[in-house]
Scaffold this active site. Sequence first.
Site, PDB file in Angstrom:
ATOM      1  N   HIS A 147       0.834  -1.200   0.000  1.00 37.46           N
ATOM      2  CA  HIS A 147       0.000   0.000   0.000  1.00 37.46           C
ATOM      3  C   HIS A 147       0.879   1.264   0.000  1.00 37.46           C
ATOM      4  CE1 HIS A 147      -2.893   3.039   1.078  1.00 37.46           C
ATOM      5  NE2 HIS A 147      -3.842   2.180   0.714  1.00 37.46           N
ATOM      6  N   ASP A 179      -6.384   4.586   5.808  1.00 33.12           N
ATOM      7  CA  ASP A 179      -6.312   4.617   4.334  1.00 33.12           C
ATOM      8  C   ASP A 179      -6.559   3.242   3.741  1.00 33.12           C
ATOM      9  OD1 ASP A 179      -5.735   7.211   4.033  1.00 33.12           O
ATOM     10  OD2 ASP A 179      -3.653   6.965   3.362  1.00 33.12           O
TER      11      ASP A 179
END
Length: 437
Positions: A184, A338
């Site tokens: 990520h 996130d």
Amino acid sequence: MSIYKNIKYINEEGKLHRWKPKTGVLLLNIGSSKSEKDCLRHLTCMFTDRDLIQLPCQSILGRIIALAARKNSIRKHKLVGGFSFVNYWTGVQAEMLRQYLDYHSPETGPHAVLHCQRYSEPTAEDVIQELLKLDVDFCVVFPLYPQYSVSSTLSNLRNLDRAIDAYDSNGKIKWSVIQSFNSHPSFLKLIADSILNTLNEFPEDERNTVNIIFTAHSLPLSLIEQGDIYKSEIEKNLKKVKSILGLPNNIYLSWQSQEGKKWIEPKTLDVIKSITLMEGYGNANILVFPLSFVSDHVETLYDIDVLQNNYAKECGVKCFKRCESFNDDPRFIEVLGDIFMDHIKILNHDIKVTNEDELDHFLNFALVDNNIKKYIDGPIDSKKKLNQLHSNHSNHVFYNKSIERVQWNKRYKLMLIMLFLFITFSLFLINYFSVLY
Ligand SMILES: C=CC1=C(C)c2cc3[nH]c(cc4nc(cc5[nH]c(cc1n2)c(C)c5CCC(=O)O)C(CCC(=O)O)=C4C)c(C)c3C=C
Ligand SMILES: [Fe+2]
């Protein structure tokens, strides 16, 4: 499937109501022993878990090894000032993530963010009951292992699956799994920032020559041979961080906490030694980043801060520093937030992935799914994910069936050897007594 599009209904009094599922987030982690007394139970749970390690006559040998390892584990915990580190930090992270998500993702809120520990408390059983009590309809499973491994992620998922079967057999709660999150972009940036911050603590004229060691928990080579993707996820993770950093420094990958002979190497201690041999006594600067952990525990506080640090001094390292663990760092909570929100976006088909490059950004942390059973045979292949993201039906073929098969082949072999020994011994006894009488 857009799970958070409000469903409207008219109740018996004729009033219009909106319904949306109550969201849960379940952080998974390994769990520490809670006290000196709890050490043996904790180690026994670990060494009898066949997903973590495979031993002959596991339930007996596992207990013997746990008994042998107990004293050393207590010593390490006492040296670092206590127990329950993983449980404590995961609890803090869960509460901080709840506050973060309630504020930044009101459309999926309010959130019930709980944590569950593989070899400690709260157990998977405790947590399923708690989620049901909280009336959670949809829960995102979020293993706090950045890189997937059968021994960590899958062991937790299988444990959770057993608890679901026992306490939610009707399937009230729908599940979705974040498989791993090492790729990520927010996580990669956080690692890079953390390294740059610690690098800045070295004198300016020495910064370019600091040796950066990424240390990861080692794994038995046999697991890698059977298809565990942990090593390749670590390597991929490091490659991406390196390219973000773009530094001229020497960068090493090494492995710590080998529990046996045939584990992934080089050992972190050996890399420290070889750096000092190359640079000479009193010259080398070393910065260590623990790549496979997101909070403090004996692996960071003892293995790095005590064992590696002392060894570095012995070898003549000039300055040895470790990047701080993420623990309750709000930037880490933001990263978790996130990842969760991107996971939901993918789930709602708000993100379209069109090629493998793009997919790589979302790889492993955003699989559209609602059934944990799909994960309990191993990680789901990225190529299959691409198809899956573009189709609504989920027909998964599992990548790691072979692991299970190899394990069973080993078990059969052992059973055959024992049967052979039993028959030989019986024949010997029959022969012996027939000669006597
Ligand atoms: C026996 C085999 C082990 C495998 C395989 C393994 C993989 C693995 N472990 C972590 C993360 C952690 N491990 C921790 C402690 C720990 N690990 C093992 C064994 C294996 N780990 C043991 C016996 C212990 C206990 C050490 C002791 O108490 O003395 C910890 C720290 C937990 C704590 O108590 O603070 C972490 C974290 C990963 C990520 C991993 C595979 C990828
Ligand atoms: Fe471990």
